[in-house]
Scaffold this active site. Sequence first.
Site, short mmCIF file in Angstrom:
data_model
loop_
_atom_site.label_atom_id
_atom_site.label_comp_id
_atom_site.label_asym_id
_atom_site.label_seq_id
_atom_site.Cartn_x
_atom_site.Cartn_y
_atom_site.Cartn_z
N LYS A 112 0.24 4.15 3.29
CA LYS A 112 0.15 3.48 1.99
C LYS A 112 -0.38 4.40 0.89
O LYS A 112 -0.15 4.14 -0.29
CB LYS A 112 -0.70 2.22 2.12
CG LYS A 112 -0.01 1.21 3.03
CD LYS A 112 -0.63 -0.16 2.97
CE LYS A 112 0.19 -1.16 3.76
NZ LYS A 112 0.08 -0.98 5.24
C1 LIG Z 1 0.94 -1.59 6.09
C2 LIG Z 1 1.14 -0.99 7.43
C3 LIG Z 1 2.26 -1.25 8.21
C4 LIG Z 1 3.34 -2.21 7.76
O1 LIG Z 1 4.01 -1.76 6.62
P1 LIG Z 1 4.88 -2.78 5.75
O2 LIG Z 1 5.35 -2.02 4.58
O3 LIG Z 1 3.96 -3.89 5.40
O4 LIG Z 1 5.99 -3.24 6.63
C5 LIG Z 1 2.39 -0.60 9.42
N1 LIG Z 1 1.44 0.25 9.87
C6 LIG Z 1 0.34 0.52 9.16
C7 LIG Z 1 -0.67 1.44 9.71
C8 LIG Z 1 0.14 -0.08 7.92
O5 LIG Z 1 -0.96 0.19 7.20
#
Ligand SMILES: *Cc1c(COP(=O)(O)O)cnc(C)c1O
Length: 462
Positions: A112
């Site tokens: 993210k």
């Molecule tokens: C947010 C997240 C996900 C899922 O991603 P999305 O975009 O919500 O599908 C998977 N793994 C980790 C470690 C995350 O932080």
Amino acid sequence: MKYISTRGQAPELTFEEAMLTGLARDGGLYLPAEIPVMSHDEIAALAGLPYEEIAFRVMWPYVSGSFSEDEFKDIIARAYEGFGHDARAPLKQLNENHFLLELFHGPTLAFKDFAMQLIGHLFQVALKRRNDRVTIVGATSGDTGSAAIEAFRGLDAVDVFILFPHGRVSEVQRRQMTTPADSNVHALAVDGDFDDCQAALKDMFNDFDFRDGVKLAGVNSINFARVLAQIVYYFSAAVSVGAPHRKVSFTVPTGNFGDIFAGYLAKRMGLPIDRLVVATNQNDILHRCLSGEGYFKGDTIPSISPSMDIQVSSNFERALYYAYGEDGSAVAQLMDELKTGGFNVSQGAMEALRESFDSGRVSEDETLETIKQTLTHSAELVCPHSAIGIKVGEEHRSAEVPMITLATAHPAKFPAAVEKASGEHPPLPSRMSDLYERPERVTRIANDLDALEDHIKGHIAE
Ligand SMILES: *Cc1c(COP(=O)(O)O)cnc(C)c1O
């Protein structure tokens, strides 16, 4: 580029407006009115370029008109300079024709950061120019919140409030949200689960008095700028293994469908992606839906991959919009049915989804076993989310098309599960090794819209 809502009833906005707004006023999600396409030669020319240059070329058509070329190049440079790896998104080989895309070298050790660091700098430049300020409220299952706080801390035009489910995030995730000392950062531990936090956030956006009063802005994965930043590493990874001269597939550990939807846009932009494989944990609404069982909510079951403990995937609405032939009123109707439990996907829309997406579900035991096997057979210690991707990626791997699985977080973010599975304790990178000594600051709060809105109104800077 103009941006339109998936529900067809909100005004068209520029990129900057869509980014500052987040959720559309008709309850829908913003999408570009047209998806830009890159030619075979333009994609081929990306091979070997620095990540930042690929980022500029891929994202520019989406943002031009809101930022100048120099401004945007500068924003990209600042977004990724704090990463702990020069390649930004390095690729490692796991097995024959199976590669792992490491997306955890940013400041909070999860993918993210790629989007959030960019959004932080985009907001700063846009708000400065408008001489304006906003209140950012985010709901997190753990990683979004820390990434948002890290991206917005200390900015004077922004207050940031993060709602996370009390007791349901890992200690590293919690500390990354509660230890920043900046006065514009507010961590709120909500008595509820992630879906409650996400629902409270949606309700705040639909409370127009509150929304306008505090100048609410959202940076959850419903914000199109987040999706945009994530398109880039599909291109950088694919050209590293031979695209556009050959096809590539991706497996993506999925919760809110944001990350994998970015892959869908990459495909529509011309990147030769064969399959996009959704990997879920036991909270498997997406796997059930893509298996033809309809989109029906269940109860969220806490798992060792908490960032995927989601039963309503916000960004799936964007995929449905295209699957239903860009019919906003059809999407609005489905979302109405979702309020009372769920809906069946029409046959035509199911066929459209199956043209791009496959799916798989991984149990808790299989997740632990995959962490152990990946250490034994590929010498990589991986987090539980990435392990879910690896397991499903292996099942969908073929001799002809390389499979790239996205590693979404660093193993040190989920040390308990990783140690249980492998017997090895994953150390934090040295740049954040004092995390356990820093003092924490957090407000515990009821899962109640009035309580949340009052708290936020009482704590924004004037
Ligand atoms: C947010 C997240 C996900 C899922 O991603 P999305 O975009 O919500 O599908 C998977 N793994 C980790 C470690 C995350 O932080």
